[in-house]
Scaffold this motif. Structure first.
Motif, PDB file in Angstrom:
ATOM      1  N   MET A 223      -6.114   4.248   0.924  1.00  0.00           N
ATOM      2  CA  MET A 223      -6.375   4.057  -0.505  1.00  0.00           C
ATOM      3  C   MET A 223      -5.109   4.240  -1.326  1.00  0.00           C
ATOM      4  O   MET A 223      -4.851   3.480  -2.269  1.00  0.00           O
ATOM      5  CB  MET A 223      -7.468   5.024  -0.978  1.00  0.00           C
ATOM      6  N   ALA A 224      -4.303   5.243  -0.983  1.00  0.00           N
ATOM      7  CA  ALA A 224      -3.077   5.502  -1.735  1.00  0.00           C
ATOM      8  C   ALA A 224      -2.087   4.355  -1.602  1.00  0.00           C
ATOM      9  O   ALA A 224      -1.480   3.925  -2.594  1.00  0.00           O
ATOM     10  CB  ALA A 224      -2.439   6.804  -1.260  1.00  0.00           C
ATOM     11  N   LEU A 225      -1.929   3.813  -0.388  1.00  0.00           N
ATOM     12  CA  LEU A 225      -0.970   2.719  -0.198  1.00  0.00           C
ATOM     13  C   LEU A 225      -1.434   1.433  -0.856  1.00  0.00           C
ATOM     14  O   LEU A 225      -0.603   0.652  -1.361  1.00  0.00           O
ATOM     15  CB  LEU A 225      -0.716   2.500   1.286  1.00  0.00           C
ATOM     16  N   TRP A 226      -2.741   1.184  -0.889  1.00  0.00           N
ATOM     17  CA  TRP A 226      -3.230   0.013  -1.632  1.00  0.00           C
ATOM     18  C   TRP A 226      -2.918   0.170  -3.125  1.00  0.00           C
ATOM     19  O   TRP A 226      -2.538  -0.801  -3.797  1.00  0.00           O
ATOM     20  CB  TRP A 226      -4.728  -0.165  -1.434  1.00  0.00           C
ATOM     21  N   ALA A 341       5.409   0.216  -0.217  1.00  0.00           N
ATOM     22  CA  ALA A 341       4.161  -0.528  -0.275  1.00  0.00           C
ATOM     23  C   ALA A 341       4.201  -1.773   0.608  1.00  0.00           C
ATOM     24  O   ALA A 341       3.240  -2.079   1.330  1.00  0.00           O
ATOM     25  CB  ALA A 341       3.855  -0.916  -1.723  1.00  0.00           C
ATOM     26  N   LEU A 342       5.298  -2.505   0.564  1.00  0.00           N
ATOM     27  CA  LEU A 342       5.412  -3.734   1.358  1.00  0.00           C
ATOM     28  C   LEU A 342       5.493  -3.415   2.856  1.00  0.00           C
ATOM     29  O   LEU A 342       4.922  -4.147   3.683  1.00  0.00           O
ATOM     30  CB  LEU A 342       6.637  -4.533   0.919  1.00  0.00           C
ATOM     31  N   LEU A 347       2.719  -3.230   8.171  1.00  0.00           N
ATOM     32  CA  LEU A 347       2.199  -2.433   9.275  1.00  0.00           C
ATOM     33  C   LEU A 347       0.684  -2.575   9.406  1.00  0.00           C
ATOM     34  O   LEU A 347       0.141  -2.489  10.517  1.00  0.00           O
ATOM     35  CB  LEU A 347       2.573  -0.960   9.081  1.00  0.00           C
ATOM     36  N   ARG A 348      -0.013  -2.779   8.297  1.00  0.00           N
ATOM     37  CA  ARG A 348      -1.449  -3.051   8.384  1.00  0.00           C
ATOM     38  C   ARG A 348      -1.696  -4.309   9.206  1.00  0.00           C
ATOM     39  O   ARG A 348      -2.606  -4.363  10.052  1.00  0.00           O
ATOM     40  CB  ARG A 348      -2.046  -3.236   6.981  1.00  0.00           C
ATOM     41  N   ARG A 349      -0.903  -5.324   8.928  1.00  0.00           N
ATOM     42  CA  ARG A 349      -1.103  -6.612   9.594  1.00  0.00           C
ATOM     43  C   ARG A 349      -0.741  -6.536  11.079  1.00  0.00           C
ATOM     44  O   ARG A 349      -1.284  -7.296  11.887  1.00  0.00           O
ATOM     45  CB  ARG A 349      -0.276  -7.691   8.905  1.00  0.00           C
TER      46      ARG A 349
END
Length: 479
Positions: A223-226, A341-342, A347-349
């Protein structure tokens, strides 16, 4: 005890010290109050106890920050009467009502619902509790509205007349919604949300580095990174608009920020990445810049003209040495936030968002960056306004009370000692809570290795109950 400084210099240092301590805590309160509202909304919508347990954890941090913000704000406001009585006498008919509106609207709203928010679990219905949380979050934003309106009016004053040396309000809408107010309000709001998002991300990153991979930590981190990903580009856009507004209304401040001495008539203004502005020599030494980039950013034209500091009388110039670097610290940290953030999005992907120690260390070290950027931006704003306390209307030296350097120096020493002790303890307690991390209260994961034992009574509220059902029975039903 004048420390070798004049009463004016000591009074400015004292106010800078107290406001620097103070601004940290409202920033946490504003951001966390909205975060708490989102967590409780998610719990009501999904009935996932993870969101409720996160609420119970972060509300403790909010309560500490809120309390220290109130205390430091009261102390700071007294200085208007002790050190800056002439400012209060001349402009109090404008600033006084604006601060009174903040008390009548925001403070009463927060005070009325804060108790229910902190201690109402199990005592009021879930929707009544959520309404209280939303009202507290709204109250923090309303408080920010009035404080920023007052400060913005001091930066870009309008809607008044001067009668017998006293500022008299003529148009309250013009006073409240002065030319720089929308940009300052939006910029401060984004800064407060980023402060809290980075704090949440750093706390979660710490526990990820310690090996925790439970839903409480992962949900906080995600949530924080979004939030950082959404807000950082928006903050850059608002900052650009704010800079254009400042160029129009406070050109000397922009010239000082850019270390720009000579008005560029026939070519674009460079953007200095590094340099040491020398106020005596009237030049920026060791300058390293990008040609025409300054004009492009400020005027959206490669050859746009920007006034240099030499266009203003020496006594009307802000201290370029300070604001040049405070601005670059703020912008530099903003670039690192965007990079954080980027990197998180990438890393999510790739599926390594929760399994990248290097990224988690980056997020941990970025935890204080929101506070540092906030203070750097505040120094840029306030030092850049000098030598005016009300821009173009009243000089800072004319706002001083008839006090001696010894008096101000003694109170400054007392402030430093008391603040470091009292608020140092409060900050230490907040860090201890964050070090311990969020705990499962209403739900324990089904696994052979339980991540953490459920706590029993955090913050003294009825955390062992969920809708009137004891924790042990709730866990038994889950089984």
């Amino acid at each position: 005890m004048n420390l070798g400084l004049t009463a004016l210099e000591l009074a400015r240092v004292q106010f800078a010290f107290t406001v620097s301590f103070h601004i940290i805590f409202p920033a946490i309160s504003i951001g966390l109050a909205s975060f708490l509202a989102v967590l409780e909304w998610r719990w009501l919508r999904t009935q996932n106890p993870v969101y409720q347990d996160l609420f119970k954890f972060w509300v403790k941090i909010f309560a500490i920050a809120f309390g220290m913000g109130v205390v430091s704000g009261v102390v700071m406001s007294y200085q208007f009467g002790t050190n800056w009585s002439e400012f209060s006498r001349v402009s109090g008919s404008v600033t006084g009502p604006l601060l009174a509106y903040e008390v009548l609207t925001a403070f009463f709203l927060e005070a009325g619902f804060l108790g229910i928010m902190l201690f109402g679990w199990g005592r009021v219905g879930p929707y009544a509790h959520f309404f209280s949380t939303v009202m507290v979050a709204l109250g923090t934003c309303i408080s920010m509205f009035w404080i920023l309106s007052s400060n913005s009016w001091m930066q870009t004053p309008q809607g008044f007349s001067i009668e017998n040396g006293i500022i008299v309000p003529q148009d309250w809408l013009a006073i409240i919604f002065n030319p720089s107010f929308p940009y300052r309000l939006a910029h401060m709001a984004m800064a407060a949300f980023l402060v809290s998002a980075l704090l949440v991300a750093a706390t979660a990153a710490w526990h990820l580095l310690k090996g925790r991979r439970d839903e409480l930590v992962k949900t906080s981190f995600s949530m924080a990174l979004w939030m950082i990903l959404a807000l950082t580009p928006l903050q850059v856009l608002i900052g650009d608009l704010h800079g254009i507004n400042t160029l129009k209304h406070q050109p000397a401040k922009i010239a000082a920020i850019e270390g720009h001495w000579e008005t560029n008539h026939n070519e674009g203004m460079p953007l200095y990445l590094f340099g040491i502005p020398d106020m005596q020599a009237e030049e920026t030494k060791y300058a390293i810049g990008i040609p025409n980039a300054g004009s492009l950013i400020l005027t959206h034209s490669l050859n746009g003209q920007v006034q240099g500091l030499k266009e203003f009388a020496p006594e009307d110039r802000p201290n370029s040495t300070i604001v040049f670097w405070s601005f670059r610290i703020m912008v530099g940290l903003g670039v690192l936030m965007l990079l954080l953030a980027l990197t998180g999005l990438w890393l999510r992907r790739t599926g390594r968002f929760y399994e990248s120690p290097g990224f988690h260390r980056f997020a941990l070290w970025m935890g204080p960056s929101g506070f540092i950027a906030l203070l750097a931006g505040w120094f840029t704003t306030e030092v850049g306004r000098q030598p005016w306390v009300v821009y173009g209307v009243m000089r800072t030296k004319d706002a001083l009370s008839p006090v001696s350097a010894e008096q101000v120096g003694l109170t400054l020493i007392i402030f430093v000692v008391v603040y470091c002790v009292v608020f140092g303890i409060g900050i230490y307690y907040m860090l201890r809570i964050m070090h311990k991390g969020p705990e499962f209260v209403h739900f324990v994961p089904h696994s052979e290795e339980r991540v953490i034992q459920a706590s029993h009574r955090p913050l003294g509220s009825t955390d062992e109950e969920l809708d009137g059902q004891p924790l042990d029975n709730q866990q038994e039903n889950d089984k």
